[in-house]
Write an enzyme that holds these catalytic residues in place. Structure first.
Site, mmCIF file in Angstrom:
data_model
loop_
_atom_site.group_PDB
_atom_site.id
_atom_site.type_symbol
_atom_site.label_atom_id
_atom_site.label_comp_id
_atom_site.label_asym_id
_atom_site.label_seq_id
_atom_site.Cartn_x
_atom_site.Cartn_y
_atom_site.Cartn_z
ATOM 1 N N TYR A 126 0.828 -1.207 0.000
ATOM 2 C CA TYR A 126 0.000 0.000 0.000
ATOM 3 C C TYR A 126 0.860 1.255 0.000
ATOM 4 O O TYR A 126 0.657 2.171 -0.810
ATOM 5 C CB TYR A 126 -0.929 0.001 1.211
ATOM 6 C CG TYR A 126 -1.628 1.324 1.408
ATOM 7 C CD1 TYR A 126 -2.703 1.689 0.610
ATOM 8 C CD2 TYR A 126 -1.190 2.234 2.373
ATOM 9 C CE1 TYR A 126 -3.341 2.913 0.768
ATOM 10 C CE2 TYR A 126 -1.823 3.461 2.539
ATOM 11 C CZ TYR A 126 -2.894 3.797 1.739
ATOM 12 O OH TYR A 126 -3.497 5.020 1.894
ATOM 13 N N PRO A 143 2.843 14.912 2.345
ATOM 14 C CA PRO A 143 1.727 14.275 3.056
ATOM 15 C C PRO A 143 1.611 12.811 2.679
ATOM 16 O O PRO A 143 1.579 12.473 1.496
ATOM 17 C CB PRO A 143 0.506 15.071 2.587
ATOM 18 C CG PRO A 143 0.905 15.610 1.242
ATOM 19 C CD PRO A 143 2.376 15.864 1.329
ATOM 20 N N LYS A 170 -1.862 20.722 -4.941
ATOM 21 C CA LYS A 170 -0.906 19.623 -5.134
ATOM 22 C C LYS A 170 -1.450 18.659 -6.183
ATOM 23 O O LYS A 170 -2.590 18.205 -6.090
ATOM 24 C CB LYS A 170 -0.670 18.884 -3.819
ATOM 25 C CG LYS A 170 0.304 17.717 -3.919
ATOM 26 C CD LYS A 170 0.503 17.082 -2.552
ATOM 27 C CE LYS A 170 1.525 15.960 -2.613
ATOM 28 N NZ LYS A 170 1.033 14.779 -3.362
ATOM 29 N N HIS A 197 1.340 12.255 -7.582
ATOM 30 C CA HIS A 197 0.886 11.410 -6.478
ATOM 31 C C HIS A 197 1.827 10.228 -6.252
ATOM 32 O O HIS A 197 1.410 9.148 -5.847
ATOM 33 C CB HIS A 197 -0.538 10.896 -6.757
ATOM 34 C CG HIS A 197 -1.434 10.897 -5.551
ATOM 35 N ND1 HIS A 197 -2.350 11.889 -5.311
ATOM 36 C CD2 HIS A 197 -1.544 10.041 -4.513
ATOM 37 C CE1 HIS A 197 -3.002 11.627 -4.190
ATOM 38 N NE2 HIS A 197 -2.530 10.502 -3.683
#
Length: 371
Positions: free
Chosen positions: A39, A92, A243, A267
């Site tokens: 993940y 993040p 972003k 991403h």
């Protein structure tokens, strides 16, 4: 020794032989559950973009200058009205307790100790108020920003924004490149699901999607638009960065809406496979904006030389993602702090070897061929 002293064997340690951020990866993989690893560290589809992010930084060649004065050199930058010790921030990343029990708290403490900015994910596995309270009063910390996705109900988004404002976050980072999750094959093959005790504690529970889905009618019917960005900007007193911008036309539209900055990102290769690498997208966006907005970039950055290349292509700062998780999984806050220090040291060495006493001296002429 006090009977309450921690067992030396239980204290976090940096493994022998660690010399770079990339050295943490195999140690982290050994320590993490395989499904959690899939993940956190996998990408979308065939992971072409995931690999391309790294390959693009490697493909850039430096063209250093020599015999330039370096006395009084400094790696510091100015960003959104603050002085940072270096152009480094932590990207993040969701559910950091999958990597280590101390999760986002450990990452925030390590970043603050290194003077590095921290962007806390809306999908953090610890309360945003608790993470902010740990570091917001540290005099030498970097900026503290909060990342969010627009929620289905504007009221829920506004609730998150108000909590972030009250907790002491200094900017909002709106992720705009994921109206739906990517097709992450590695994650699905591993059968990943969140283990008991780990959840997106800052978000309201979302209803499960219907079994038979009409994708555009039910899944992305409420996908955010530019109108939502304009609304969010009007709803907060905090600077708003976007972003996930890769296209120059989107960068120009963001500028017209008055956002405070952009993060060039795909991403981490987790959404649209075969999307352009960030190192290739960055100079096009820098050209489109002509310096009108602060630009940050993430995706595949592992070395201090990558940071220098990013600034030469037009970035003002960079965000580090997976290397931070690798340090966290290996040695908790100590591992994160070490990763950040290694990258900063390498960046300062690269600056000196390219003849740059400050970040103002880093430009496209240091790349071969010039960007």
């Amino acid at each position: 020794m006090s009977s309450n002293a921690p067992d030396a064997a239980a204290r976090p340690r940096i493994p022998a032989g660690i010399a770079s951020a990339a050295d943490y990866e195999p140690h982290a993989r050994e320590r993490m559950d395989p499904a959690a690893w899939a993940y956190l560290c996998g990408g979308a589809g065939d992971e072409i973009t995931l690999r391309a992010n790294r390959e693009a930084w490697d493909a850039l060649r430096l063209l250093p200058r020599v015999l330039r004065p370096l006395a009084g050199g400094c790696a510091g930058i100015d960003l959104l009205g603050r002085r940072l010790a270096s152009p480094l921030l932590v990207a993040p990343m969701a559910f950091q307790r999958l990597a280590h029990a101390d999760g986002e708290a450990a990452t925030a403490l390590a970043a603050a100790a290194q003077g590095v900015g921290m962007v806390l994910s809306a999908q953090a596995s610890q309360r945003l108020e608790d993470v902010a309270a740990l570091v917001r009063d540290e005099a030498d910390r970097g900026p503290l920003w909060f990342q969010l996705y627009l929620q289905r109900e504007r009221g829920h988004t506004l609730e998150l924004v108000q909590r972030a404002e009250a907790a002491g976050f200094e900017a909002l980072v709106l992720t705009v490149d994921a109206p739906t999750s990517g097709a992450r094959d590695r994650e699905r093959r591993a059968g990943f699901c969140l283990p008991p005790g780990i959840s997106a504690v800052n978000l309201r529970p979302q209803p499960s999607p219907p079994q038979a889905q009409d994708f555009f009618a039910q899944v992305v019917a409420q996908a955010p638009t530019w109108d939502d960005v304009a609304w969010l900007r009007s709803a907060t007193r905090l600077p708003l960065l976007l972003k996930g911008v890769l296209h120059p036309a989107d960068a120009r539209q963001a500028l017209a809406l008055g956002v405070a900055g952009l993060i060039v990102s795909n991403h981490g290769g987790r959404t649209l496979d075969t999307a352009v690498s960030t190192a290739r997208a960055l100079p096009r966006i820098a050209d489109a904006l002509g310096g009108a907005l602060p630009l940050l970039v993430d995706g595949g950055i592992r070395r201090g030389t990558d940071v220098l290349k990013a600034l030469a292509l037009g970035a003002h700062a960079v965000l580090l993602g997976r290397p931070v998780l690798h340090g966290l999984a290996t040695a908790g806050a100590l591992g994160v702090a070490h990763v950040l220090r290694l990258v900063r040291d390498e960046f300062e060495i690269a600056m000196a070897l390219c003849g740059c006493a400050g970040v103002a001296g880093i430009g496209p002429e240091l790349l071969d061929p010039p960007a």
